[in-house]
Design a protein around this motif. Structure first.
Motif, short mmCIF file in Angstrom:
data_model
loop_
_atom_site.label_atom_id
_atom_site.label_comp_id
_atom_site.label_asym_id
_atom_site.label_seq_id
_atom_site.Cartn_x
_atom_site.Cartn_y
_atom_site.Cartn_z
N GLY A 1 14.70 2.35 -8.84
CA GLY A 1 15.28 3.54 -9.45
C GLY A 1 14.48 4.82 -9.25
N PHE A 2 13.33 4.74 -8.57
CA PHE A 2 12.53 5.93 -8.31
C PHE A 2 13.15 6.82 -7.23
CE2 PHE A 2 9.21 3.31 -10.23
CZ PHE A 2 8.49 4.23 -10.96
N VAL A 3 13.86 6.20 -6.32
CA VAL A 3 14.38 6.89 -5.13
C VAL A 3 15.88 6.67 -5.05
CG1 VAL A 3 14.35 6.89 -2.59
CG2 VAL A 3 12.20 6.71 -3.87
N THR A 4 16.60 7.70 -4.59
CA THR A 4 18.03 7.59 -4.34
C THR A 4 18.27 7.78 -2.85
OG1 THR A 4 18.53 8.50 -6.53
CG2 THR A 4 20.30 8.55 -4.89
N LEU A 5 19.03 6.87 -2.26
CA LEU A 5 19.35 6.96 -0.84
C LEU A 5 20.68 7.70 -0.71
CD1 LEU A 5 18.36 3.32 0.23
CD2 LEU A 5 16.96 5.40 0.29
N ALA B 1 16.27 9.72 1.89
CA ALA B 1 15.73 9.27 0.61
C ALA B 1 15.18 10.46 -0.17
CB ALA B 1 14.61 8.25 0.84
N ILE B 2 15.63 10.61 -1.41
CA ILE B 2 15.10 11.67 -2.27
C ILE B 2 14.62 11.05 -3.58
CG2 ILE B 2 16.61 13.43 -1.28
CD1 ILE B 2 18.28 13.24 -3.88
N VAL B 3 13.63 11.70 -4.19
CA VAL B 3 13.16 11.26 -5.50
C VAL B 3 14.31 11.44 -6.50
CG1 VAL B 3 11.49 11.65 -7.34
CG2 VAL B 3 10.78 11.87 -4.96
N THR B 4 14.58 10.41 -7.27
CA THR B 4 15.74 10.40 -8.15
C THR B 4 15.71 11.56 -9.15
OG1 THR B 4 15.95 7.99 -7.99
CG2 THR B 4 16.99 9.04 -9.88
N GLU B 5 16.86 12.23 -9.24
CA GLU B 5 17.03 13.29 -10.23
C GLU B 5 17.31 12.63 -11.59
OE1 GLU B 5 16.84 16.51 -9.96
OE2 GLU B 5 17.23 17.09 -7.86
N VAL C 1 0.84 -1.20 0.00
CA VAL C 1 0.00 0.00 0.00
C VAL C 1 0.88 1.25 0.00
CG1 VAL C 1 -1.70 1.33 1.29
CG2 VAL C 1 -1.94 -1.15 1.13
N ALA C 2 1.89 1.26 0.85
CA ALA C 2 2.82 2.40 0.91
C ALA C 2 3.57 2.56 -0.40
CB ALA C 2 3.79 2.22 2.07
N LEU C 3 3.99 1.45 -0.97
CA LEU C 3 4.72 1.46 -2.23
C LEU C 3 3.89 2.10 -3.33
CD1 LEU C 3 7.41 0.35 -3.48
CD2 LEU C 3 6.17 -1.73 -4.01
N ASP C 4 2.63 1.68 -3.46
CA ASP C 4 1.75 2.24 -4.50
C ASP C 4 1.50 3.73 -4.26
OD1 ASP C 4 1.56 -0.16 -5.80
OD2 ASP C 4 -0.36 -0.72 -4.92
N TYR C 5 1.33 4.10 -2.98
CA TYR C 5 1.05 5.51 -2.63
C TYR C 5 2.21 6.40 -3.06
CZ TYR C 5 0.09 9.62 0.26
OH TYR C 5 -0.15 10.92 0.70
N ILE C 6 3.44 6.01 -2.68
CA ILE C 6 4.61 6.85 -2.97
C ILE C 6 4.91 6.84 -4.46
CG2 ILE C 6 7.05 7.25 -2.48
CD1 ILE C 6 6.57 5.72 0.20
N ARG C 7 4.87 5.65 -5.08
CA ARG C 7 5.19 5.55 -6.51
C ARG C 7 4.23 6.39 -7.34
NH1 ARG C 7 4.24 0.29 -7.77
NH2 ARG C 7 6.34 -0.55 -7.41
N THR C 8 2.94 6.35 -7.00
CA THR C 8 1.95 7.13 -7.76
C THR C 8 2.24 8.62 -7.67
OG1 THR C 8 0.23 5.46 -7.43
CG2 THR C 8 -0.50 7.70 -7.93
N ARG C 9 2.62 9.09 -6.50
CA ARG C 9 2.90 10.52 -6.34
C ARG C 9 4.18 10.95 -7.03
NH1 ARG C 9 -0.78 8.91 -3.69
NH2 ARG C 9 -2.41 10.23 -2.80
N ILE C 10 5.12 10.03 -7.15
CA ILE C 10 6.32 10.33 -7.94
C ILE C 10 5.96 10.36 -9.43
CG2 ILE C 10 8.59 9.48 -8.65
CD1 ILE C 10 8.89 8.28 -5.83
N TYR D 1 5.50 14.39 -6.14
CA TYR D 1 6.82 14.37 -5.52
C TYR D 1 7.83 14.50 -6.66
CZ TYR D 1 4.44 12.27 -1.45
OH TYR D 1 3.61 12.01 -0.38
N ALA D 2 8.35 15.70 -6.84
CA ALA D 2 9.22 15.98 -7.98
C ALA D 2 10.64 15.45 -7.73
CB ALA D 2 9.28 17.48 -8.22
N PRO D 3 11.44 15.28 -8.78
CA PRO D 3 12.84 14.91 -8.59
C PRO D 3 13.53 15.85 -7.61
CG PRO D 3 12.27 14.74 -10.90
CD PRO D 3 11.09 15.35 -10.22
N GLY D 4 14.26 15.26 -6.66
CA GLY D 4 14.91 16.04 -5.61
C GLY D 4 14.10 16.16 -4.34
N HIS D 5 12.81 15.81 -4.40
CA HIS D 5 11.95 15.88 -3.21
C HIS D 5 12.42 14.88 -2.16
CE1 HIS D 5 8.17 16.26 -0.91
NE2 HIS D 5 8.23 14.96 -0.79
N ARG D 6 12.53 15.32 -0.93
CA ARG D 6 12.97 14.44 0.15
C ARG D 6 11.77 13.70 0.73
NH1 ARG D 6 15.79 16.14 5.91
NH2 ARG D 6 16.15 14.02 6.65
#
Length: 227
Positions: free
Chosen positions: A66-70, A76-80, A19-28, A33-38
């Protein structure tokens, strides 16, 4: 009720991580949640009502996709998205997706072709009325059906994480009618069982998509900065 009934019911319920995965992925994917968003675990927990441990696992899964960079000390930030990263993604996409279309031209069932055709027609209708989100959703369904129509489970497993990232990238596309036309060409090649035509149009589709993505994601950004 059979003994297997409760077990099947439990298995059908998505986990909190899913559920969390779908929520975050959809917003990316939609740009909320734009690239660079923490991504902050506490905030996500408050938004979703899900505890921080499933949120943390979801973020780790998104990093593997690959959606997120640690980043050390930043979290964790949304991948640039960078041009070199896009090059790598599309190199892999061309190798795998062209083969996927070739296999689909050889193996797709009548039902799969019919379902694929319905998704193409839904995208074309959405484009006709100016519903860009409807186009994106229908085009994503087209690719989901396409991978199933290849009837190669290993290829499907390799492609699915890549498809998620591609859906994110291709949602930036302003020219939805071009993608619709190319999906129509792929569909007709598969429906007729024309392997060489499927290879040709799939290769063209990947390369066109790359050029559109580069233009939208980077040239527009450069123009905005210079203006």
């Amino acid at each position: 009720m059979s003994a297997s009934g409760p077990r099947q019911l439990v298995d059908s319920v998505p986990s909190l991580v899913d559920v969390a995965l779908d929520y975050i992925r959809t917003r990316i994917a939609t740009g909320e949640y734009a690239p660079g968003h923490r991504l902050k675990e506490r905030e996500l927990s408050d938004e979703t009502g899900i505890s921080r441990i499933p949120i943390r696992e979801a973020i780790r899964a998104l990093a593997s996709e690959g959606f997120v960079t640690l980043v050390p000390r930043r979290g964790a930030i949304v991948t640039e998205l960078r041009p070199d990263l896009l090059d790598e993604i599309f190199e892999v996409r061309e190798a795998l997706e062209v083969q996927e279309c070739v296999l689909a031209a050889q193996r797709a069932t009548r039902d799969e072709v019919a379902t694929m055709r319905a998704s193409v027609e839904a995208a074309e209708e959405a484009a006709r009325v100016g519903n860009a989100e409807g186009v994106n959703d229908a085009n994503a369904r087209f690719h989901e059906i396409l991978v199933d129509a290849s009837h190669n489970d290993t290829l499907a497993q390799v492609l699915r994480p890549l498809k998620n990232r591609l859906n994110w990238i291709l949602r930036q596309n302003d020219d939805v009618t071009l993608v619709c036309r190319e999906h129509r060409d792929i569909l007709e090649a598969i429906a007729s069982g024309d392997v060489e035509r499927a290879r040709e149009v799939a290769t063209s589709h990947v390369r066109t998509s790359k050029q559109i993505a580069l233009a939208v994601l980077f040239e527009d950004r450069e123009l905005s900065a210079s203006g």
